[in-house]
Design a protein around this motif. Structure first.
Motif, PDB file in Angstrom:
ATOM      1  N   GLY A 233       0.833  -1.197   0.000  1.00 12.24           N
ATOM      2  CA  GLY A 233       0.000   0.000   0.000  1.00 12.24           C
ATOM      3  C   GLY A 233       0.866   1.244   0.000  1.00 12.24           C
ATOM      4  O   GLY A 233       2.103   1.156   0.047  1.00 12.24           O
TER       5      GLY A 233
ATOM      6  N   GLN B  81       1.755   4.609   4.996  1.00  9.52           N
ATOM      7  CA  GLN B  81       0.784   5.110   5.972  1.00  9.52           C
ATOM      8  C   GLN B  81       1.058   4.486   7.332  1.00  9.52           C
ATOM      9  O   GLN B  81       1.552   3.370   7.409  1.00  9.52           O
ATOM     10  CB  GLN B  81      -0.659   4.724   5.562  1.00  9.52           C
ATOM     11  CG  GLN B  81      -1.312   5.679   4.618  1.00  9.52           C
ATOM     12  CD  GLN B  81      -2.765   5.292   4.297  1.00  9.52           C
ATOM     13  OE1 GLN B  81      -3.165   4.148   4.459  1.00  9.52           O
ATOM     14  NE2 GLN B  81      -3.530   6.258   3.851  1.00  9.52           N
TER      15      GLN B  81
ATOM     16  N   MET C 114      -5.030   4.101   8.261  1.00  7.82           N
ATOM     17  CA  MET C 114      -5.472   3.126   7.250  1.00  7.82           C
ATOM     18  C   MET C 114      -6.982   2.920   7.255  1.00  7.82           C
ATOM     19  O   MET C 114      -7.599   2.817   8.310  1.00  7.82           O
ATOM     20  CB  MET C 114      -4.803   1.756   7.498  1.00  7.82           C
ATOM     21  CG  MET C 114      -3.329   1.738   7.168  1.00  7.82           C
ATOM     22  SD  MET C 114      -2.625   0.111   7.540  1.00  7.82           S
ATOM     23  CE  MET C 114      -0.877   0.510   7.333  1.00  7.82           C
ATOM     24  N   SER C 115      -7.547   2.816   6.027  1.00  5.69           N
ATOM     25  CA  SER C 115      -8.979   2.514   5.901  1.00  5.69           C
ATOM     26  C   SER C 115      -9.197   1.007   5.978  1.00  5.69           C
ATOM     27  O   SER C 115      -8.288   0.214   5.687  1.00  5.69           O
ATOM     28  CB  SER C 115      -9.506   3.032   4.564  1.00  5.69           C
ATOM     29  OG  SER C 115      -8.938   2.272   3.507  1.00  5.69           O
TER      30      SER C 115
ATOM     31  N   GLU D 106     -10.998  -0.605   3.937  1.00 10.79           N
ATOM     32  CA  GLU D 106     -10.942  -1.114   2.554  1.00 10.79           C
ATOM     33  C   GLU D 106      -9.508  -1.474   2.171  1.00 10.79           C
ATOM     34  O   GLU D 106      -9.260  -2.493   1.534  1.00 10.79           O
ATOM     35  CB  GLU D 106     -11.492  -0.071   1.572  1.00 10.79           C
ATOM     36  CG  GLU D 106     -12.993   0.178   1.664  1.00 10.79           C
ATOM     37  CD  GLU D 106     -13.427   0.936   2.915  1.00 10.79           C
ATOM     38  OE1 GLU D 106     -12.597   1.671   3.511  1.00 10.79           O
ATOM     39  OE2 GLU D 106     -14.585   0.778   3.320  1.00 10.79           O
ATOM     40  N   ARG D 107      -8.569  -0.606   2.542  1.00  6.85           N
ATOM     41  CA  ARG D 107      -7.162  -0.874   2.224  1.00  6.85           C
ATOM     42  C   ARG D 107      -6.697  -2.181   2.859  1.00  6.85           C
ATOM     43  O   ARG D 107      -6.072  -3.022   2.209  1.00  6.85           O
ATOM     44  CB  ARG D 107      -6.295   0.294   2.736  1.00  6.85           C
ATOM     45  CG  ARG D 107      -4.799  -0.021   2.719  1.00  6.85           C
ATOM     46  CD  ARG D 107      -4.000   0.979   3.543  1.00  6.85           C
ATOM     47  NE  ARG D 107      -2.651   0.473   3.770  1.00  6.85           N
ATOM     48  CZ  ARG D 107      -1.531   1.082   3.416  1.00  6.85           C
ATOM     49  NH1 ARG D 107      -1.589   2.256   2.838  1.00  6.85           N
ATOM     50  NH2 ARG D 107      -0.358   0.544   3.658  1.00  6.85           N
ATOM     51  N   ILE D 108      -7.012  -2.341   4.153  1.00  5.46           N
ATOM     52  CA  ILE D 108      -6.547  -3.526   4.884  1.00  5.46           C
ATOM     53  C   ILE D 108      -7.199  -4.789   4.325  1.00  5.46           C
ATOM     54  O   ILE D 108      -6.543  -5.821   4.134  1.00  5.46           O
ATOM     55  CB  ILE D 108      -6.848  -3.374   6.396  1.00  5.46           C
ATOM     56  CG1 ILE D 108      -6.104  -2.156   6.956  1.00  5.46           C
ATOM     57  CG2 ILE D 108      -6.451  -4.642   7.162  1.00  5.46           C
ATOM     58  CD1 ILE D 108      -6.606  -1.679   8.320  1.00  5.46           C
TER      59      ILE D 108
ATOM     60  N   ARG E  35      -8.301  -5.281   1.282  1.00  5.99           N
ATOM     61  CA  ARG E  35      -7.742  -5.588  -0.039  1.00  5.99           C
ATOM     62  C   ARG E  35      -6.373  -6.245   0.108  1.00  5.99           C
ATOM     63  O   ARG E  35      -6.048  -7.211  -0.589  1.00  5.99           O
ATOM     64  CB  ARG E  35      -7.661  -4.293  -0.863  1.00  5.99           C
ATOM     65  CG  ARG E  35      -7.108  -4.490  -2.254  1.00  5.99           C
ATOM     66  CD  ARG E  35      -7.405  -3.323  -3.180  1.00  5.99           C
ATOM     67  NE  ARG E  35      -6.779  -3.528  -4.468  1.00  5.99           N
ATOM     68  CZ  ARG E  35      -5.560  -3.103  -4.786  1.00  5.99           C
ATOM     69  NH1 ARG E  35      -4.855  -2.412  -3.913  1.00  5.99           N
ATOM     70  NH2 ARG E  35      -5.056  -3.351  -5.974  1.00  5.99           N
ATOM     71  N   MET E  36      -5.567  -5.697   1.014  1.00  2.00           N
ATOM     72  CA  MET E  36      -4.238  -6.266   1.285  1.00  2.00           C
ATOM     73  C   MET E  36      -4.352  -7.743   1.656  1.00  2.00           C
ATOM     74  O   MET E  36      -3.638  -8.601   1.129  1.00  2.00           O
ATOM     75  CB  MET E  36      -3.599  -5.471   2.433  1.00  2.00           C
ATOM     76  CG  MET E  36      -2.213  -5.906   2.823  1.00  2.00           C
ATOM     77  SD  MET E  36      -0.990  -5.439   1.603  1.00  2.00           S
ATOM     78  CE  MET E  36      -1.094  -3.649   1.663  1.00  2.00           C
TER      79      MET E  36
ATOM     80  N   TYR F 246       4.198   0.252   5.969  1.00  2.45           N
ATOM     81  CA  TYR F 246       2.987  -0.559   5.701  1.00  2.45           C
ATOM     82  C   TYR F 246       2.957  -1.793   6.601  1.00  2.45           C
ATOM     83  O   TYR F 246       3.268  -2.888   6.174  1.00  2.45           O
ATOM     84  CB  TYR F 246       2.829  -0.933   4.231  1.00  2.45           C
ATOM     85  CG  TYR F 246       4.075  -1.095   3.379  1.00  2.45           C
ATOM     86  CD1 TYR F 246       5.063  -2.030   3.686  1.00  2.45           C
ATOM     87  CD2 TYR F 246       4.227  -0.335   2.221  1.00  2.45           C
ATOM     88  CE1 TYR F 246       6.163  -2.191   2.868  1.00  2.45           C
ATOM     89  CE2 TYR F 246       5.335  -0.488   1.397  1.00  2.45           C
ATOM     90  CZ  TYR F 246       6.290  -1.427   1.731  1.00  2.45           C
ATOM     91  OH  TYR F 246       7.373  -1.587   0.912  1.00  2.45           O
TER      92      TYR F 246
ATOM     93  N   ASP G 232       0.360  -3.234   7.614  1.00  2.00           N
ATOM     94  CA  ASP G 232      -0.641  -4.200   7.124  1.00  2.00           C
ATOM     95  C   ASP G 232       0.016  -5.204   6.160  1.00  2.00           C
ATOM     96  O   ASP G 232      -0.253  -6.408   6.212  1.00  2.00           O
ATOM     97  CB  ASP G 232      -1.835  -3.495   6.459  1.00  2.00           C
ATOM     98  CG  ASP G 232      -1.430  -2.533   5.340  1.00  2.00           C
ATOM     99  OD1 ASP G 232      -0.243  -2.132   5.252  1.00  2.00           O
ATOM    100  OD2 ASP G 232      -2.320  -2.173   4.541  1.00  2.00           O
ATOM    101  N   TYR G 233       0.903  -4.715   5.314  1.00  2.00           N
ATOM    102  CA  TYR G 233       1.642  -5.587   4.399  1.00  2.00           C
ATOM    103  C   TYR G 233       2.511  -6.572   5.186  1.00  2.00           C
ATOM    104  O   TYR G 233       2.514  -7.777   4.920  1.00  2.00           O
ATOM    105  CB  TYR G 233       2.508  -4.731   3.479  1.00  2.00           C
ATOM    106  CG  TYR G 233       3.497  -5.503   2.623  1.00  2.00           C
ATOM    107  CD1 TYR G 233       3.074  -6.168   1.478  1.00  2.00           C
ATOM    108  CD2 TYR G 233       4.844  -5.565   2.956  1.00  2.00           C
ATOM    109  CE1 TYR G 233       3.978  -6.874   0.684  1.00  2.00           C
ATOM    110  CE2 TYR G 233       5.752  -6.265   2.178  1.00  2.00           C
ATOM    111  CZ  TYR G 233       5.320  -6.916   1.046  1.00  2.00           C
ATOM    112  OH  TYR G 233       6.205  -7.617   0.268  1.00  2.00           O
TER     113      TYR G 233
END
Ligand code: NAP
Length: 248
Positions: free
Chosen positions: A92, A95, A100-101, A103-105, A107-108, A154, A156-157
């Protein structure tokens, strides 16, 4: 493994491209998965065919179960599956977690984690001796971020790659008696376009000084480790995670 099919998700660019070309050179018929860059996927197929290898390009989003099922159906028509390289992955924009939204998390996780697990499910159904298959290999792409956590970049990544590490160990044990080996590679800073897709094209080179070897790695250096894991030279390796990171 000669003449068996290898599915390489995200085989159109970067590490996946290098894996597809190296696997074809070792006799695999390669199914080159890609999301949208048809020209890049075609170039990989052309490169393989120009060296007398066999390859097909298959478009699909690993974040979609329907697309994954279609990818494996096409691969079935190409030949008998011998290997899956769960390579497709995203980062991503830089951030903090508190920015983080949802939606972003989601999708990840859908692409990096659920997609890899669903592809592995389909590969096990085909390769496991429990299901009448001939065995095979699954190689998952993790990252050193799973160890380092990627704070302020990132997280989340990093968490998605931590999940890949656990998945590799667990699935490896689950199918070890069924002719399937499962392993993961944890690349360090590799010179591909993934950094640009995260909005920071210069990231790998800028951080190269933090690598003990003081340089970024190439896609081919990761592919070399992956095709070794795919080969019989790695016949006693499973549930293993290999850092290919210049010491990082
Ligand atoms: P990249 O250069 O950005 O290439 C990504 C590839 O994945 C492309 O072929 C792309 O297809 C495909 N892809 C992206 N989203 C997809 C989706 N939703 N469904 C299907 N295919 C999709 O990436 P890379 O640097 O080679 O990274 C490959 C893997 O290595 C990733 O799992 C990444 O997390 C991991 N890794 C990379 C590094 C690094 O420094 N590069 C470090 C550690 C781990 P299109 O061409 O159609 O867009």
């Amino acid at each position: 493994m000669s003449d068996r099919v290898a599915i390489v998700t995200g085989g159109s660019r970067g590490i996946g491209r290098a894996v597809a070309i190296a696997a074809a050179a070792r006799g695999f018929k390669v199914c080159v998965g890609y999301a949208s860059n048809e020209a890049a996927a075609r170039e990989v197929v052309f490169t393989i065919e120009s060296k007398n290898g066999k390859a097909i390009a298959v478009k699909g989003d690993v974040g979609s179960e329907a697309d994954i099922l279609a990818l494996f159906k096409t691969a079935d028509e190409f030949g008998t599956l011998g290997a899956l390289v769960n390579n497709a992955g995203i980062v991503g924009m830089t951030q903090r977690v508190d920015e983080m939204s949802a939606e972003r998390i989601q999708r990840m996780m859908a692409i990096n984690v659920t997609g890899s697990i669903l592809c592995a499910r389909e590969a096990v159904k085909r390769m496991s001796t429990r299901h009448g298959g001939k065995g095979g290999v699954i190689v998952n792409l993790s990252s050193v971020a799973a160890r380092l956590g990627a704070p302020n970049t990132y997280v989340d990544y990093a968490a998605s790659k931590g999940a890949i590490d656990s998945f590799t160990v667990g699935l490896g044990y689950e199918v070890a008696g069924e002719g399937i080996r499962v392993a993961a590679i944890r690349p360090g800073l590799i010179d591909t376009e993934i950094h640009a897709s995260g909005g920071d094209p210069d990231r790998a080179h800028r951080l190269a000084h933090m690598v003990p070897m003081k340089r970024v790695g190439s896609a081919e250096e990761i592919a070399n480790a992956i095709v070794w894991l795919m080969s019989d030279d790695a016949s006693y390796v499973t549930s293993a995670i290999l850092d290919v990171s210049g010491g990082r």
